[in-house]
Design a protein around this motif. Structure first.
Motif, PDB file in Angstrom:
ATOM      1  N   PHE A 143       0.690  -1.260  -0.075  1.00 44.24           N
ATOM      2  CA  PHE A 143       0.059   0.120  -0.062  1.00 44.24           C
ATOM      3  C   PHE A 143       0.964   1.006   0.060  1.00 44.24           C
ATOM      4  CE2 PHE A 143      -2.551  -3.228   1.973  1.00 44.24           C
ATOM      5  CZ  PHE A 143      -3.839  -3.024   1.099  1.00 44.24           C
ATOM      6  N   ARG A 168      -3.194   0.507  -3.801  1.00 49.14           N
ATOM      7  CA  ARG A 168      -2.565  -0.854  -3.870  1.00 49.14           C
ATOM      8  C   ARG A 168      -1.546  -0.616  -4.895  1.00 49.14           C
ATOM      9  NH1 ARG A 168      -7.396  -4.842  -3.878  1.00 49.14           N
ATOM     10  NH2 ARG A 168      -8.148  -4.476  -1.799  1.00 49.14           N
ATOM     11  N   TYR A 227       1.257  -5.572  -3.021  1.00 44.88           N
ATOM     12  CA  TYR A 227       0.108  -6.129  -2.306  1.00 44.88           C
ATOM     13  C   TYR A 227      -0.450  -7.568  -2.685  1.00 44.88           C
ATOM     14  CZ  TYR A 227      -4.826  -6.590  -1.115  1.00 44.88           C
ATOM     15  OH  TYR A 227      -6.089  -6.992  -0.543  1.00 44.88           O
TER      16      TYR A 227
END
Length: 102
Positions: A48, A87, A91
């Motif tokens: 993130f 993201r 991720y």
């Protein structure tokens, strides 16, 4: 405790943001900056990125006379205000490794 806000369950995080703790003299400005870097790195490791990460978005628990709440020698913190959360490719890798190790 969770509360319903805008149709979503929201948790109240107890503590103060890092910028407020700087103004109160609890932590230094360089410490707040290092917490921003730490939180940014921790989020990046999970895939993130917060585009407007700043000390106001980091909530810490200060215990008068005992300092910041710590776990494994690191300050315990929460990141709030996820409006600009993205993201990254990391991720998918993190999610995959987390699901296969469970």
């Amino acid at each position: 405790d969770a509360v319903l806000y805008g149709g979503r369950a929201t948790l109240w995080v107890r503590g103060d943001d890092a910028a407020s703790l700087v103004r109160q003299g609890v932590i230094s400005a360089p410490k707040a900056a290092s917490l921003v870097i730490q939180a940014t790195q921790d989020l990046a490791a999970k895939g993130f990125r917060v585009l407007d990460m700043k000390p106001n978005h980091i909530i810490l628990r200060h215990r008068p006379g005992r300092g910041l709440l710590r776990r494994r020698d690191r300050p315990v913190y929460a990141v709030v205000d996820f409006e600009l959360l993205q993201r990254t490719e990391e991720y998918s890798r993190w999610r995959h490794s987390a699901s296969t190790s469970a």
